[in-house]
Design a protein around this motif. Structure first.
Motif, PDB file in Angstrom:
ATOM      1  N   GLU A 149       0.538  -1.080   0.105  1.00 32.27           N
ATOM      2  CA  GLU A 149       0.269   0.225   0.106  1.00 32.27           C
ATOM      3  C   GLU A 149       0.908   1.482  -0.052  1.00 32.27           C
ATOM      4  OE1 GLU A 149      -3.157   0.909  -0.358  1.00 32.27           O
ATOM      5  OE2 GLU A 149      -3.550  -1.923  -0.621  1.00 32.27           O
ATOM      6  N   TYR A 150       1.869   1.692   0.556  1.00 34.45           N
ATOM      7  CA  TYR A 150       2.972   2.746   1.042  1.00 34.45           C
ATOM      8  C   TYR A 150       3.729   2.765  -0.968  1.00 34.45           C
ATOM      9  CZ  TYR A 150       6.915   4.849   2.564  1.00 34.45           C
ATOM     10  OH  TYR A 150       7.865   6.295   2.434  1.00 34.45           O
ATOM     11  N   THR A 175       0.889  12.277  -0.239  1.00 39.96           N
ATOM     12  CA  THR A 175       0.616  12.944   0.634  1.00 39.96           C
ATOM     13  C   THR A 175       0.206  11.432   1.675  1.00 39.96           C
ATOM     14  OG1 THR A 175      -1.277  12.754   0.121  1.00 39.96           O
ATOM     15  CG2 THR A 175       0.059  14.873   0.147  1.00 39.96           C
ATOM     16  N   HIS A 176      -0.006  10.655   1.037  1.00 41.80           N
ATOM     17  CA  HIS A 176       0.055   9.508   2.106  1.00 41.80           C
ATOM     18  C   HIS A 176       0.881   8.605   2.749  1.00 41.80           C
ATOM     19  CE1 HIS A 176      -4.447  10.409   0.075  1.00 41.80           C
ATOM     20  NE2 HIS A 176      -4.419   9.805   0.633  1.00 41.80           N
ATOM     21  N   LYS A 177       1.863   8.366   2.054  1.00 44.17           N
ATOM     22  CA  LYS A 177       3.181   8.234   2.336  1.00 44.17           C
ATOM     23  C   LYS A 177       3.516   7.838   3.600  1.00 44.17           C
ATOM     24  CE  LYS A 177       5.267   6.220  -1.989  1.00 44.17           C
ATOM     25  NZ  LYS A 177       5.827   6.196  -2.556  1.00 44.17           N
ATOM     26  N   THR A 178       3.750   9.522   4.516  1.00 47.18           N
ATOM     27  CA  THR A 178       3.511   9.617   5.737  1.00 47.18           C
ATOM     28  C   THR A 178       3.133   9.137   6.794  1.00 47.18           C
ATOM     29  OG1 THR A 178       4.513  12.077   4.689  1.00 47.18           O
ATOM     30  CG2 THR A 178       4.770  12.156   6.667  1.00 47.18           C
ATOM     31  N   ALA A 236       3.806   5.168   6.395  1.00 45.36           N
ATOM     32  CA  ALA A 236       5.151   4.973   7.358  1.00 45.36           C
ATOM     33  C   ALA A 236       4.899   5.098   8.722  1.00 45.36           C
ATOM     34  CB  ALA A 236       6.141   6.268   6.208  1.00 45.36           C
ATOM     35  N   SER A 237       4.434   6.211   9.645  1.00 49.16           N
ATOM     36  CA  SER A 237       4.438   5.930  10.598  1.00 49.16           C
ATOM     37  C   SER A 237       3.307   5.061  11.255  1.00 49.16           C
ATOM     38  CB  SER A 237       3.526   7.345  10.944  1.00 49.16           C
ATOM     39  OG  SER A 237       3.212   7.348  12.957  1.00 49.16           O
ATOM     40  N   ILE A 238       2.159   4.692  10.300  1.00 50.25           N
ATOM     41  CA  ILE A 238       1.720   3.078  10.922  1.00 50.25           C
ATOM     42  C   ILE A 238       1.902   1.884  10.852  1.00 50.25           C
ATOM     43  CG2 ILE A 238      -0.385   1.853  10.133  1.00 50.25           C
ATOM     44  CD1 ILE A 238      -1.708   4.306   9.535  1.00 50.25           C
ATOM     45  N   ILE A 239       3.183   2.159   9.966  1.00 51.53           N
ATOM     46  CA  ILE A 239       3.999   1.125   9.315  1.00 51.53           C
ATOM     47  C   ILE A 239       4.951   0.855  10.483  1.00 51.53           C
ATOM     48  CG2 ILE A 239       5.913   0.046   8.107  1.00 51.53           C
ATOM     49  CD1 ILE A 239       4.048   0.749   5.905  1.00 51.53           C
ATOM     50  N   LEU A 240       5.692   2.371  11.115  1.00 54.14           N
ATOM     51  CA  LEU A 240       7.108   2.005  11.872  1.00 54.14           C
ATOM     52  C   LEU A 240       6.090   1.536  13.270  1.00 54.14           C
ATOM     53  CD1 LEU A 240       8.987   5.173  10.586  1.00 54.14           C
ATOM     54  CD2 LEU A 240       9.658   2.637  10.907  1.00 54.14           C
ATOM     55  N   LEU A 291      12.706   3.667   5.639  1.00 55.84           N
ATOM     56  CA  LEU A 291      11.181   4.152   6.880  1.00 55.84           C
ATOM     57  C   LEU A 291      11.732   5.002   7.466  1.00 55.84           C
ATOM     58  CD1 LEU A 291       8.342   2.225   6.349  1.00 55.84           C
ATOM     59  CD2 LEU A 291       8.762   3.656   5.019  1.00 55.84           C
ATOM     60  N   LYS A 292      12.434   4.440   8.421  1.00 59.75           N
ATOM     61  CA  LYS A 292      13.278   4.820   9.362  1.00 59.75           C
ATOM     62  C   LYS A 292      14.253   5.968   9.354  1.00 59.75           C
ATOM     63  CE  LYS A 292      12.882   1.264  12.789  1.00 59.75           C
ATOM     64  NZ  LYS A 292      14.223  -0.310  13.481  1.00 59.75           N
ATOM     65  N   ASP A 293      14.497   5.731   8.097  1.00 59.36           N
ATOM     66  CA  ASP A 293      16.101   6.561   7.608  1.00 59.36           C
ATOM     67  C   ASP A 293      15.427   8.621   6.963  1.00 59.36           C
ATOM     68  OD1 ASP A 293      18.002   5.136   8.707  1.00 59.36           O
ATOM     69  OD2 ASP A 293      18.160   4.422   6.564  1.00 59.36           O
ATOM     70  N   GLU A 294      14.535   7.465   6.792  1.00 61.36           N
ATOM     71  CA  GLU A 294      13.272   8.674   6.181  1.00 61.36           C
ATOM     72  C   GLU A 294      12.428   9.278   7.488  1.00 61.36           C
ATOM     73  OE1 GLU A 294      10.781   6.911   3.513  1.00 61.36           O
ATOM     74  OE2 GLU A 294      11.986   6.512   1.625  1.00 61.36           O
TER      75      GLU A 294
END
Length: 113
Positions: A67-68, A74-77, A80-84, A106-109
């Motif tokens: 999905e990411y 706009t939705h990736k942020t 990413a928060s949910i995935i992390l 994602l963590k690095d971003e």
């Protein structure tokens, strides 16, 4: 008179039993309040170490990764928060290499923002 004594003793034993039970359990079942959370923590720990739970988490993270990739910027942020957040609940060594790499990216971003 003998029957009255026996009846009195039986009543006294019943009342004493109820009193002892109340003493042990208390008004709010304080023993239950103490042991129930500990038992549930053990159950939760056992559940989280089952193969089905781990496989389900990996599958869910892989679906989120898909999905990411499909999402716009706009939705990736938010994704990413949910995935992390979800990935923090599982031991990363149990994840497939490609998923681990994706989560590290994602963590690095997030750190660079």
């Amino acid at each position: 008179m003998n029957k009255l004594k026996i009846f009195s003793i039986v009543i006294l034993v019943v009342i004493s039993s109820f009193g002892l039970i109340w003493l042990i359990e208390g008004n709010d079942f304080f023993l239950y309040k103490y042991f129930a959370p500990k038992e549930e923590n053990v159950r939760r720990e056992v559940f989280e170490n089952t193969k089905s739970y781990k496989d389900g988490m990996v599958q869910e993270l892989q679906n989120m990764q898909f999905e990411y990739i499909k999402a716009d910027s706009t939705h990736k942020t938010a994704l990413a928060s949910i995935i992390l957040h979800r990935a923090a609940e599982i031991d990363e060594t149990k994840l497939p290499q490609d998923l681990r790499t994706f989560i590290d990216k994602l963590k690095d971003e997030q750190k660079s923002k």
